[in-house]
Design a protein around this motif. Structure first.
Motif, PDB file in Angstrom:
ATOM      1  N   GLY A   1       0.790  -1.220   0.000  1.00 18.68           N
ATOM      2  CA  GLY A   1       0.000   0.000   0.000  1.00 18.68           C
ATOM      3  C   GLY A   1       0.821   1.268   0.000  1.00 18.68           C
ATOM      4  O   GLY A   1       0.264   2.369  -0.014  1.00 18.68           O
TER       5      GLY A   1
ATOM      6  N   ILE B   1       4.587  -1.079  -5.107  1.00 17.89           N
ATOM      7  CA  ILE B   1       4.318  -2.310  -5.838  1.00 17.89           C
ATOM      8  C   ILE B   1       2.833  -2.428  -6.158  1.00 17.89           C
ATOM      9  O   ILE B   1       1.975  -2.240  -5.299  1.00 17.89           O
TER      10      ILE B   1
ATOM     11  N   LEU C   1     -11.512   4.249  -7.117  1.00 20.53           N
ATOM     12  CA  LEU C   1     -11.668   4.228  -5.644  1.00 20.53           C
ATOM     13  C   LEU C   1     -10.375   4.585  -4.903  1.00 20.53           C
ATOM     14  O   LEU C   1     -10.370   5.448  -4.022  1.00 20.53           O
ATOM     15  N   ALA C   2      -9.285   3.920  -5.266  1.00 20.13           N
ATOM     16  CA  ALA C   2      -8.028   4.192  -4.550  1.00 20.13           C
ATOM     17  C   ALA C   2      -7.526   5.605  -4.853  1.00 20.13           C
ATOM     18  O   ALA C   2      -6.913   6.241  -3.996  1.00 20.13           O
TER      19      ALA C   2
ATOM     20  N   ARG D   1      -9.348   8.168  -5.138  1.00 23.82           N
ATOM     21  CA  ARG D   1     -10.082   9.075  -4.244  1.00 23.82           C
ATOM     22  C   ARG D   1      -9.671   8.876  -2.794  1.00 23.82           C
ATOM     23  O   ARG D   1      -9.421   9.826  -2.066  1.00 23.82           O
ATOM     24  N   LEU D   2      -9.604   7.625  -2.345  1.00 26.79           N
ATOM     25  CA  LEU D   2      -9.379   7.375  -0.924  1.00 26.79           C
ATOM     26  C   LEU D   2      -7.909   7.491  -0.538  1.00 26.79           C
ATOM     27  O   LEU D   2      -7.588   7.906   0.568  1.00 26.79           O
ATOM     28  N   VAL D   3      -7.019   7.097  -1.440  1.00 30.08           N
ATOM     29  CA  VAL D   3      -5.599   7.091  -1.087  1.00 30.08           C
ATOM     30  C   VAL D   3      -4.921   8.355  -1.608  1.00 30.08           C
ATOM     31  O   VAL D   3      -4.206   9.032  -0.881  1.00 30.08           O
TER      32      VAL D   3
ATOM     33  N   ARG E   1      -6.604  -0.563 -12.937  1.00 24.30           N
ATOM     34  CA  ARG E   1      -6.700  -0.172 -11.531  1.00 24.30           C
ATOM     35  C   ARG E   1      -5.304  -0.093 -10.906  1.00 24.30           C
ATOM     36  O   ARG E   1      -5.006   0.815 -10.130  1.00 24.30           O
ATOM     37  N   THR E   2      -4.465  -1.050 -11.262  1.00 30.86           N
ATOM     38  CA  THR E   2      -3.098  -1.056 -10.733  1.00 30.86           C
ATOM     39  C   THR E   2      -2.280   0.093 -11.322  1.00 30.86           C
ATOM     40  O   THR E   2      -1.580   0.807 -10.605  1.00 30.86           O
TER      41      THR E   2
ATOM     42  N   MET F   1      -2.456   3.848 -10.021  1.00 30.93           N
ATOM     43  CA  MET F   1      -1.721   4.265  -8.829  1.00 30.93           C
ATOM     44  C   MET F   1      -0.228   4.430  -9.100  1.00 30.93           C
ATOM     45  O   MET F   1       0.555   4.666  -8.186  1.00 30.93           O
TER      46      MET F   1
ATOM     47  N   ALA G   1      -7.133  -4.318  -2.224  1.00 35.26           N
ATOM     48  CA  ALA G   1      -7.336  -3.017  -1.588  1.00 35.26           C
ATOM     49  C   ALA G   1      -6.090  -2.611  -0.797  1.00 35.26           C
ATOM     50  O   ALA G   1      -5.661  -1.456  -0.836  1.00 35.26           O
ATOM     51  N   ARG G   2      -5.514  -3.582  -0.111  1.00 33.50           N
ATOM     52  CA  ARG G   2      -4.360  -3.295   0.730  1.00 33.50           C
ATOM     53  C   ARG G   2      -3.174  -2.829  -0.124  1.00 33.50           C
ATOM     54  O   ARG G   2      -2.501  -1.853   0.203  1.00 33.50           O
ATOM     55  N   LEU G   3      -2.956  -3.515  -1.250  1.00 28.01           N
ATOM     56  CA  LEU G   3      -1.826  -3.146  -2.102  1.00 28.01           C
ATOM     57  C   LEU G   3      -2.042  -1.790  -2.765  1.00 28.01           C
ATOM     58  O   LEU G   3      -1.100  -1.087  -3.081  1.00 28.01           O
ATOM     59  N   LEU G   4      -3.302  -1.422  -2.968  1.00 26.98           N
ATOM     60  CA  LEU G   4      -3.568  -0.116  -3.577  1.00 26.98           C
ATOM     61  C   LEU G   4      -3.482   1.001  -2.547  1.00 26.98           C
ATOM     62  O   LEU G   4      -3.586   2.172  -2.885  1.00 26.98           O
ATOM     63  N   GLY G   5      -3.328   0.636  -1.274  1.00 25.66           N
ATOM     64  CA  GLY G   5      -3.111   1.655  -0.254  1.00 25.66           C
ATOM     65  C   GLY G   5      -4.320   1.981   0.612  1.00 25.66           C
ATOM     66  O   GLY G   5      -4.265   2.901   1.432  1.00 25.66           O
ATOM     67  N   LEU G   6      -5.422   1.254   0.428  1.00 27.40           N
ATOM     68  CA  LEU G   6      -6.587   1.537   1.265  1.00 27.40           C
ATOM     69  C   LEU G   6      -6.324   1.091   2.706  1.00 27.40           C
ATOM     70  O   LEU G   6      -5.713   0.063   2.948  1.00 27.40           O
TER      71      LEU G   6
ATOM     72  N   GLN H   1     -11.204   1.799   5.583  1.00 26.15           N
ATOM     73  CA  GLN H   1     -11.748   2.132   4.250  1.00 26.15           C
ATOM     74  C   GLN H   1     -12.127   0.858   3.509  1.00 26.15           C
ATOM     75  O   GLN H   1     -13.150   0.811   2.826  1.00 26.15           O
TER      76      GLN H   1
END
Lengths: 307, 218
Positions: A72, A76, A97-98, A100-102, A146-147, A150, B118-123, B127
């Protein structure tokens, strides 16, 4: 001498009495595409999961640009065999989603970027579909988008096409091939030997939690001196070579060694297992190769292997 | 006053409290139940074991005994609650134990890969829970949650024993006063059944709404 981009040192993972990773060393330079091949249970996926930080190690360490990545932290990205899209969100929302949230992007900006990412994998038109309304190949391309959104420094592909039929596999592999051309550093676990041979700059063969062979992809496939690797590749080649034969009785089995004689021939004839692997010197212009036919729907559907 | 009008009047007096305590307990129970399930799913084995024991105790003791213990035993440990508050609290704890198991089933039914992605994307974990896991499980846990909510409607009747003036309390009072037990009990049965039907209808509508929101289909 520069430090490699990714350095895995003596990775060990043991669960109970089972040694899953038995001291794996692997270093990857920036922009390299490394194909990880090997039989089921050899530790390919476990290696990726260990590098991603999803599974705890019982020994060794992973360094990306000198520091240990944590899941996260944006270093990676990973693409899974089962896609792992979130089924209640549309393709666009899965990508956004990520962001927005991350990344704390405003909704409009995240949506815009998600659409750009989907466009990159050729799915802009399907941004409002949910995963259940997409084919497996489309789902995997959404997962890749999606990957990518980021902007990871390294992408791990864990058998990205293992649950797809050959046609869907092609569309996903094309996307990965395109990524490789942009200089993205990638580790790809795959049973698509032709793909690994043509896209990966390096290939590593794993068995029982160890790296048995590690070298330039083409050399690994062509020389294949390591006995376990030879056995592994010969069974693969036999399957691929005769799979398209529509006849119920296949051509006489020349045995693994004969297959390898073909494999090692510097310039194999058209339609041979050599060209099936898609190795460039063996594929004459206009000749059939597994990879060519994957990219070109007009390619012959049922080539005969003349082994 | 005739028995009929007296019974109707008793229903009118008791129903609001029954519905009120029930809704409050379902709301509290859902909230606590989600938290317990999250803690058990993400909190490591110590937290899981501790909460599992609590859930087992609550599930292992009849609700009437729990209500009694809280209302009549509470003052011994400084918990001097009014009947209504004791009733709400007891029912909430009871509801939370069962709700938590439904949510736990929901968590377990979601492939681990959805959380890993989700974890790898940083959530962050919270969340991941609120934006991914709970919406993803909503449709599949709803029938089980609605089922429990329906059971809880009828459990409120037990609160009459700790003198909560809810439906069973008021209506059975009429029965005792007039000796018209059959009529009053029939009215009581009909009232609960009506509430249950209303709940089931609401749950079906909710299910359609969730399906539309999470699957894009009706």
């Amino acid at each position: 001498m520069t430090t490699p981009f990714l350095q895995a040192e003596k990775l060990e993972r043991r669960v109970g009495d089972t040694q899953i990773l038995a001291g794996i060393d692997l270093s990857v330079n920036k922009g390299e595409v490394v194909g990880l091949i090997g039989p089921s249970g050899s530790g390919k996926s476990s290696l990726l999961r260990a590098i991603a930080g999803l599974d705890p190690l019982t020994g060794g360490r992973v360094l990306v640009e000198g520091r240990t990545p944590t899941p996260g932290d944006g270093t990676i990205g990973m693409v899974f065999q089962q896609f792992n899209l979130w089924p209640h969100l549309t393709a666009g929302e899965n990508v956004a989603l990520a962001l927005r949230l991350v990344r704390k992007m405003p909704r409009a900006e995240a949506t815009e970027r998600a659409r750009a990412m989907l466009d990159r994998v050729g799915l802009l038109k399907l941004a409002d579909r949910r995963p259940a309304q997409l084919s497996g190949g489309q789902q995997q391309r959404v997962a890749i988008a999606r990957t990518l959104a980021m902007e990871p420094r390294l992408i791990l592909f864990d058998e990205p096409t293992a649950s797809l039929d050959p046609e869907l596999t092609t569309e996903v592999l094309d996307v990965i091939r395109g990524l490789a051309e942009t200089g993205m550093t990638m580790l790809v676990v795959s049973h698509e030997m032709g793909f690994v041979a043509s896209v990966a700059s390096r290939a590593a063969f794993l068995d029982h939690g160890r790296v048995l062979v590690d070298g330039p992809a083409k050399a690994v496939f062509r020389d294949a001196e390591e006995p376990r690797l030879r056995r592994f590749l010969s069974t693969y080649l036999q399957r691929v070579a005769w799979a398209p034969d529509p006849e119920p009785v296949p051509a006489a089995d020349p045995g693994p060694l004969a297959t390898f004689a073909l494999l090692q021939q510097p310039a194999a004839p058209e339609g041979s297992t050599m060209s099936l692997l898609g190795l460039p010197p063996a594929a004459p212009p206009g000749g059939f190769s597994l990879l060519d036919s994957m990219g070109d729907p007009a390619a012959p559907k049922s080539p005969k292997a003349d082994g | 006053m005739s028995v009929v009008s007296e019974t109707l009047w008793a229903v009118a007096r008791g129903l609001p409290l029954t519905v009120g305590i029930w809704l409050a307990s379902v709301a509290t129970g859902l909230l606590v139940g989600v938290l317990v399930a999250c803690a058990r799913h993400f909190g490591g084995w110590v937290v899981n074991a501790a909460l599992a024991t609590l859930v087992e105790v609550v599930r292992g003791v009849p609700f009437v005994v729990q209500a009694f213990l809280l209302y009549y035993g509470g003052p011994f440990i400084g918990l001097d609650l009014t009947p209504v508050v004791a009733g709400w609290l007891a029912l909430s704890v009871y509801a939370a134990a069962y709700f938590s198991e439904v949510f736990r089933a929901g968590f377990r039914a979601i492939p681990a890969g959805h959380t890993e992605a989700a974890r790898l994307l940083g959530l962050k974990t919270n969340q991941t829970i609120t934006r991914i896991l709970l919406p993803e499980m909503a449709l599949s846990v709803l029938p089980a949650l609605a089922n429990l909510a329906v059971i809880l409607i009828k459990e409120t009747a037990i609160l009459s024993i700790i003198t909560v003036p809810e439906l069973t309390f008021t209506v059975s009072g009429v029965g005792s006063a007039t000796f018209a037990f059959a009529q009053t009990m029939a009215a009581l049965a009909l009232s609960y059944w009506l509430l249950v039907e209303l709940t089931a209808w609401a749950a079906r509508r909710l299910e359609r709404g969730i399906a539309r929101a999470t699957l894009g289909t009706a």
